[in-house]
Write an enzyme that holds these catalytic residues in place. Sequence first.
Site, PDB file in Angstrom:
ATOM      1  N   GLU A  24       0.804  -1.220   0.000  1.00 43.91           N
ATOM      2  CA  GLU A  24       0.000   0.000   0.000  1.00 43.91           C
ATOM      3  C   GLU A  24       0.838   1.271   0.000  1.00 43.91           C
ATOM      4  O   GLU A  24       0.614   2.157  -0.834  1.00 43.91           O
ATOM      5  CB  GLU A  24      -0.950  -0.005   1.209  1.00 43.91           C
ATOM      6  CG  GLU A  24      -2.076  -1.013   1.118  1.00 43.91           C
ATOM      7  CD  GLU A  24      -3.083  -0.678   0.026  1.00 43.91           C
ATOM      8  OE1 GLU A  24      -3.127   0.486  -0.429  1.00 43.91           O
ATOM      9  OE2 GLU A  24      -3.833  -1.591  -0.380  1.00 43.91           O
ATOM     10  N   THR A  25       1.752   1.406   0.927  1.00 44.53           N
ATOM     11  CA  THR A  25       2.435   2.698   1.082  1.00 44.53           C
ATOM     12  C   THR A  25       3.919   2.589   1.407  1.00 44.53           C
ATOM     13  O   THR A  25       4.536   3.581   1.815  1.00 44.53           O
ATOM     14  CB  THR A  25       1.778   3.525   2.206  1.00 44.53           C
ATOM     15  OG1 THR A  25       1.928   2.816   3.459  1.00 44.53           O
ATOM     16  CG2 THR A  25       0.303   3.768   1.944  1.00 44.53           C
TER      17      THR A  25
END
Length: 382
Positions: free
Chosen positions: A169-170
């Site tokens: 995701e990040t």
Amino acid sequence: MKSFASLLLALAIGAGPAADALAASSLHHTKATAKSAKAAKAAKKAGKKAIAAAPARPAIDYDGEAVNFSDWQAVRDFEDDIVARNGFERAQVEDVIKRARFIDSAVQLVKPAPPGKPKNWQAYSDRFIEPIRINAGVRFWNENADLLARAEATYGVPAEIIVGILGVETIYGRDTGRFRVVDVLTTLAFAYPETPNRADRMAFFRSELEHTLLLAHKENIDPFSLLGSFAGAVGMPQFMPGNILKYGVDFDGDGIVDLRGSAADAIGSVANFLVEHGWDRNNTGPAVFPANVAPSLAWQGLLGGLEARYRPGELDGAGVATRTALPDGRLYGLVDLQNGADPTEYWVANANFFAITKYNRSYFYAMSVVELGRAVRLARGI
């Protein structure tokens, strides 16, 4: 509502929204295992230098264009609706909506990809099973080992799955998005591009805009302080505002759910989300099993969907053979990972794999989570 009102008043005068090794053991003695091990080894060699080699971000307009959304009839109707439903004062809502900016780059980014380009699992996975994310994952796991162990004990979700999601995701909070959430949600709620599902998507983003105002009130924060993705996802795990309200967990016990600044809350919230979407803590075996399919093509009728629906005997009868025996008493699904012009990979997946697809409705996504988590574990030497 005094706290929320005070935030809106401030805006009005110019003040600035899953370590269980068994969970991935299906990758042993497969191409995926070899790839994960190779990536983990490369990550160790790359060391800290890999982090500095991150690709530059493309130029994106994060600031947008000033428009008066409140002049639009659909916006006024929305304001009436959420005021009546939530007890907001009309002026409070208007103070936010009037300051929202139109973000054309968000409109462009949500448009579907051009047709005709074949799916390619290897190309997709190469973006995520690579030294930057693996090295960052090792550091994140080492720094948060106690929290990950506690989440695993509490929810039954293996640490490597949580690590896999946060890495995909990040990159563990490194890139959580730079768009103001109010801006992109307002834009997509009322100016979504012309697509077959436009009405449904606009309804979704209107709901998320409402949830953003509710979240700002609940957490006593400035709604414009929420930064996120071009679609409004927030924080290390990239939860939409509605999911923060529904599945967010105060895992560090400080009284608030902070997915932007608390690794503990991000870890607990990811685990809670997966459990609420079907993760079975009693299923401690592999999540996916490499498979072969028969020339008869009867198995094609089993493809599609994001849930486990078939018994082992049904898979066998349709010509799907796994390299290891499937545990009885559980349901499974057939997953195809297309590789462009190269042969498609086939896997049999259980309910825990499909729980990951509820995070992002994609076989590619769920498999990349499994592989990245495994690669990080291998790089840690576990």
